[in-house]
Write a protein that holds these residues in place. Structure first.
Motif: not given
Length: 333
Positions: A84-103, A113-121
């Motif tokens: 699980d720890k490794r997958m937390h590193q992979v998701r967002g860090g090495e594999i980005g996901v654009i989820f269904q339903e942008p709305m 800004g907070k929602q984008i910053s979360e991944s960067l932090i």
């Protein structure tokens, strides 16, 4: 080193029901994503496209969803065995996901800004100030005007096209090697859809990443993908380079999808071509050819799964004798 960034081999993903039965939503799926290329995954709703994508990043609904078999090799590492720890590193860090339903992909109670910053932090170790500045730059990069103001706004204050650009900015924030775009233009009008797809293509070329593009739209596949994976009822029925598939579709389901596309030569107000029937419920899937099941055919093809064979370079098809002209391809039944 392999030329493929991702290799999915014989993937089986199932959901456990309350009565203890397992329902296979993805049944032996195999495909690859070459480095720097875009692979389109196409098929009707209920064919397993999104479940396949969520299996790659281990985001299946818990506790019901499980990967029961196969391999997901990302840069040579089998993600089905990752912690699980490794997958937390992979998701967002090495594999980005654009989820269904942008709305609905953005949290309505947090600022952009907070929602984008979360991944960067989390993935890049930035401070809040650094992450906010990077968020502004990302919004500017994806074409949102006045990013300094937009970064402090809430999702409901943005249009659908802008919200989709924000979702793309979040997915690309950590400069991933692979982007999974699950129906990235759903609910957007045609003009905005074109802008979003061109933006994704420009960013892909700029960053050198690979992309999995999941869509119902074969026109999008033709214009933006290098290879195509056609899924039906939890299986891949055909995959090939995009030009090869459009020039010489072999499986009856692939031909049906292509025939359903209206063209400029289609007479006005004429009835569009459709594929008869519908995808069977997952609990009713047969072990053999599921397109034969849809066509209400009888015989051994419903019981025996046809082999998945390569008929020309990189062109593979599930060689059901009822759905593919196996005699013309010189294939054994």
């Amino acid at each position: 080193m392999s030329e493929n960034l991702l290799e999915v081999k014989e993937l089986i993903t199932a959901f456990r029901m309350e009565d203890g039965d397992w329902l296979r939503a993805v049944d032996g799926v195999s495909f690859r994503v070459p480095k720097g290329k875009t692979v389109g995954v196409v098929g009707e709703s209920g064919c397993g496209k999104s479940v396949t994508a969520m299996s790659v990043v281990s985001l299946l609904p818990k506790p019901m969803g499980h990967v029961l078999g196969g391999e997901i090799l990302f840069k040579g590492e089998d993600l089905t065995k990752a912690s699980d720890k490794r997958m937390h590193q992979v998701r967002g860090g090495e594999i980005g996901v654009i989820f269904q339903e942008p709305m609905t992909a953005l949290n309505p109670v947090h600022r952009i800004g907070k929602q984008i910053s979360e991944s960067l932090i989390l993935h890049r170790g930035m401070s809040k100030r650094e992450a906010l500045q990077e968020s502004i730059e990302l919004l500017d990069r994806v074409g949102i005007p006045a990013p300094e103001r937009r970064v402090m706004e809430y999702p409901h204050q943005l249009s659908g096209g802008m919200r989709q650009r924000v979702v793309i900015a979040i997915a690309l924030a950590c400069k991933p090697d692979l982007l999974i775009a699950d129906e990235p233009t759903t609910a957007l009008d045609v003009t905005v859809q074109s802008q979003i797809l061109e933006l994704m293509e420009d960013l892909q070329n700029e960053m050198g990443m690979s992309t999995i593009l999941i869509t119902h739209d074969l026109g999008v596949i033709a214009g933006h993908c290098d290879e195509v994976v056609v899924m039906y009822a939890g299986r891949v029925v055909e995959r090939a380079p995009v030009k090869e598939l459009y020039a010489s579709p072999q499986h009856a389901y692939t031909r049906g999808l292509l025939n359903a596309i209206p063209t400029l030569a289609t007479p006005r107000k004429s009835k569009l071509n459709t594929i008869e029937g519908q995808v069977a419920s997952i609990k009713d899937f047969v072990t053999g050819c599921r397109f034969c099941q849809r066509m209400e055919r009888k015989g051994p093809t419903l019981k025996n799964r046809a082999p998945f064979v390569e008929i020309s370079k990189d062109h593979w098809v599930e060689a059901c004798p009822e759905c593919v002209d196996t005699s013309a391809l010189n294939l054994a039944h």
